[in-house]
Design an enzyme around this catalytic site. Structure first.
Site, PDB file in Angstrom:
ATOM      1  N   ASP A  36       0.840  -1.192   0.000  1.00  0.00           N
ATOM      2  CA  ASP A  36       0.000   0.000   0.000  1.00  0.00           C
ATOM      3  C   ASP A  36       0.883   1.253   0.000  1.00  0.00           C
ATOM      4  OD1 ASP A  36      -2.318   1.817   0.684  1.00  0.00           O
ATOM      5  OD2 ASP A  36      -3.306  -0.104   1.017  1.00  0.00           O
ATOM      6  N   HIS A  39      -3.699   5.979   3.530  1.00  0.00           N
ATOM      7  CA  HIS A  39      -4.384   4.794   3.020  1.00  0.00           C
ATOM      8  C   HIS A  39      -3.761   3.497   3.549  1.00  0.00           C
ATOM      9  CE1 HIS A  39      -5.812   1.929  -0.093  1.00  0.00           C
ATOM     10  NE2 HIS A  39      -6.788   2.785  -0.329  1.00  0.00           N
ATOM     11  N   SER A  73     -11.033  -0.846  -1.174  1.00  0.00           N
ATOM     12  CA  SER A  73      -9.770  -0.792  -0.427  1.00  0.00           C
ATOM     13  C   SER A  73      -9.990  -1.115   1.042  1.00  0.00           C
ATOM     14  CB  SER A  73      -9.174   0.622  -0.487  1.00  0.00           C
ATOM     15  OG  SER A  73      -8.354   0.786  -1.597  1.00  0.00           O
TER      16      SER A  73
END
Length: 760
Positions: A139, A214, A542
């Site tokens: 990520d 994220h 996600s």
């Protein structure tokens, strides 16, 4: 002289920039079985192959040794052609860019109950067992200071772990601990694509540190520790925790400000496999491609072969049909659903109508005095979307602005309204998003509403000479009904690469998910957002992907001898397809019932998955027979499987013969499709199962035998199912659905079926 120098420079610059642009990153796929014996390692061979066509010693970016046979290099068009002509090269592919698929959850999934979670064991036993499980998250990196990575009472790191914590300008290896046991970064592909400019930006230091948020969010969702008093600026307050709270986390930073480059992703997968992860979690993806061109699918094949479970997000391109990413059958493809938690917000109009939407706005609000309401359906066609530079400050100053959802980010629309002098926003869905509501932490008072309410508000603004509105906010509410609902943004089937494999596999929680956040960025991710928060609420596949990665870690802890396909089968065949009102799952895009092209096998149910009764197991040889049935050349099959001497002597008559836990029947010109499946007993000895099949009236379904009698644990039994399409069915049906369920008093082992009459 000085003038002449600059004149020469001006003439040279276009040439220099052309030369710089002419080189791009390519991934070179090698036929490793033809490596000459004079080379001690693959890396030596790759270097030699490159030196034969290039004098640039820096052109080799990565040598892949595990996830892929080949290397990434910076090449000009002539060098690319030269490599393509080589007998030892399978293919040369330009580096592709992939995008990210962007606390209530454990209770919603039933993980906070103390008993009955794992037959014969309690939650504490499962937590103890999960100490040995390592989740690799590819990520945007990790924020190691987050409380979600606290290692209090964690035992020593498993001795088999071969990973490390990388040193960087803003990242010390000492920041890792017994929870966050690895942190690495891979940026050479990104570096090449951006011409090295990222080194000059503070935001893009080459280290595993998460400057985006994220990666921290996804890693803590999968395996974050217990954190009390967590919230996003007061919203969703309570205990935050990941799915596998005692599992270890290793972060591989492969995503940067401009996206995630295939060469970097492959390097991250390569390293994670060698480091010794048990689960790989990738909340990113591109479009669909044949498996021999799909770097994630090729890397995931090696992972699967080594017993590593790979979970990937399905994509956020819904509700468009056939919009999936990451569809290889050895990958768990995860769609998104809603939770039973919401964040209501209200728009009271001047005509006394009060509409409910959602919001995570946490500022002072706009008071209770109505202000003017505007909806600019301007001639340029962008002001209704609230794109940057589209709003006239003279028109919107001091007013609430209605913005249509779409094109630019939802939070950016609020920032555009704010910058133009507006004091509030109603974000109104269009047909594309239907009734799906996604809450955001806007910079100004803002309420998101569905399409139907949006249309009523738009009509009111157009018809009333003096439209007004006042916005208010209702905090957090729980036990929302119906839930779960399939998110409108969640990508849909059918599977374009192999229509005979039903995708997505399952859905998990992916809307308004609270998890850890980086202190380097505000909750909206906008530069002007200076707020700091330890947790953020985000939506996307996600967010659903790491839920399944964490659940897979729990299953791995409970059943260390299970293969990735057995774990996948357990999660799929026990998934549920009814919401908390006992109605079939609904689709947020239109409000109608969802289908397996939206929800796959259904919404995951971890308690049932821990004891599924039966599993559909798949060996590497069976995946090989599947690949051989796709009419790929032997070289292309070899590129995925990475074995010498592949002959494809065993191949399925139809790719749908793979022992998959779901069915996708494509009749095409045939009226009869017959598949054989094998079930492995992982429940009690002496278990008996009866079958029930359902489907549309125009398809006959026959299962033989109708009863499976297992004598012992681990026994494998086969059944054959025959699907017969009625004459003329192809003319009237586009797609239909059904199911096959094997059940006894303790277990229901359910497989969805999708029927299509034409090949996409």
């Amino acid at each position: 002289m000085e003038t002449r120098f600059f004149w020469l420079l001006a003439l040279l610059l276009p040439c220099l920039s052309f030369m710089a642009m002419a080189k791009k990153t390519y991934i070179v796929h090698m036929k490793n079985h033809v490596k000459p014996s004079i080379f001690a390692t693959d890396h030596d061979w790759y270097s030699s192959s490159l030196q034969a066509i290039s004098s640039d010693s820096d052109s080799l970016l990565y040598s892949y040794t595990t996830a892929y046979n080949g290397f990434a290099a910076s090449l000009d068009p002539e060098q690319v052609e030269s490599l393509r002509r080589s007998d030892s090269v399978l293919g040369v592919y330009e580096d592709t860019i992939y995008s990210l698929h962007t606390t209530r959850t454990p209770e919603f999934l039933g993980l906070d109950t103390q008993f009955g979670l794992w037959e014969g064991h309690n939650t504490q036993d499962l937590n103890q067992a999960s100490h040995d499980v390592i989740i690799g998250v590819l990520d945007t990196g990790v924020c190691p200071e987050s409380k979600s990575f606290d290692d209090l009472e964690m035992p020593e790191i498993p001795t088999r772990w071969r990973g490390q914590c990388e040193s960087g300008t803003d990242f010390s290896p000492s920041l890792c601990n017994k929870k966050l046991i690895g942190a690495r970064s891979f940026s050479k592909g990104f570096h090449m694509a951006t011409g090295g400019s990222y080194l000059k930006k503070d935001k893009e230091s080459v280290s595993p540190r998460d400057r985006d948020g994220h990666g921290t969010h996804t890693a803590s969702t999968a395996a974050g520790s217990h954190v009390s008093n967590a919230s996003l600026l007061g919203y969703a307050s309570g205990v935050a925790r990941g799915m596998a709270i005692q599992a270890r986390v290793a972060a591989y930073k492969v995503c940067w400000s401009t996206g995630c480059f295939g060469s970097d992703i492959l390097a991250g997968m390569d390293r994670a496999i060698m480091d010794g992860v048990d689960v790989l979690s990738l909340s990113l993806g591109g479009g669909s491609a044949p498996y021999y061109r799909d770097t994630i699918a090729i890397g995931a094949f090696t992972a699967m072969e080594r017993g590593i479970f790979v979970s990937c997000s399905a994509g956020n391109s819904g509700p468009s049909r056939a919009s999936l990413a990451n569809v290889a059958p050895w990958i768990m493809t995860v769609g998104a659903g809603t939770l039973d938690r919401d964040f209501p917000a209200y728009a009271l109009l001047g005509n006394k109508q009060r509409f409910t939407g959602v919001s995570l706005y946490s500022g002072q609000g706009m008071g209770d005095k109505p202000v003017g309401l505007v909806y600019s359906k301007g001639s340029n066609g962008t002001s209704n979307m609230c794109l940057p530079g589209s709003l006239d400050p003279e028109v919107v100053r001091g007013k609430v602005v209605v913005c249509d959802r779409g094109i630019n980010a939802r939070v950016e629309k609020g920032a555009v309204v704010h910058a133009s002098g507006g004091i509030g926003m109603i974000l109104a869905n269009t047909a594309a998003s239907g009734e799906e509501l996604v809450a955001d932490s806007h910079l100004l008072p803002a309420v998101a509403v569905g399409r139907k309410v949006g249309d009523l508000i738009r009509d009111y603004v157009r018809s009333d000479p003096n439209p007004t509105a006042v916005l208010s906010f209702g905090g957090t509410i729980l036990n929302v009904k119906p839930s779960p609902v399939v998110a409108a943004f969640s990508s849909r089937g059918p599977n374009l690469v192999t229509p005979q494999i039903l995708k997505p596999d399952v859905i998990g929680p992916g809307v308004n998910i609270l998890a850890a956040w980086s202190d380097a960025i505000g909750p909206t991710g906008l530069e002007k957002d200076t707020r700091k928060t330890e947790f953020n609420i985000m939506s996307g596949t996600s967010m659903s992907c790491p839920h399944i990665s964490g659940l897979a870690a729990l299953l791995k802890a409970a059943h260390p001898d299970w293969s990735p396909s057995a774990i996948k089968s357990a999660l799929m065949t026990t998934a549920y397809t009814h919401d908390n009102t006992k109605s079939p799952l609904r689709d947020a895009a239109g409000g109608a019932f969802s289908t397996p092209w939206g929800h796959g096998s259904g919404h995951v149910d971890p308690q049932k998955a821990l004891s599924p009764g039966l599993v559909y197991d798949i060996s590497t040889d069976e995946y090989l027979a599947f690949l051989c049935s796709l009419d790929y050349t032997i070289d292309r099959v070899q590129a995925i499987v990475k074995r010498p001497n592949i002959t494809c002597s065993r191949k399925f008559a139809d790719p749908g013969q793979l022992n998959y836990p779901s069915f996708s029947v494509v009749f095409g010109s045939k009226r009869v499709v017959r598949y054989t499946r094998q079930l492995t007993n992982v429940g009690d000895a002496a278990s008996v199962y009866e079958v029930a099949a359902s489907g549309p009236s125009m398809v006959g379904i026959t299962v033989k035998p109708t009863r499976l009698v297992f004598g012992k644990v681990g026994e494998k039994l086969r059944y054959t199912v025959t699907f017969v399409s009625q004459k003329g069915a192809a003319n009237m049906a586009r797609s239909e659905f059904g199911s096959i369920i094997w059940s006894n008093a303790q277990h229901q082992v359910k497989s969805p079926i999708a029927f299509a009459w034409t090949q996409l």
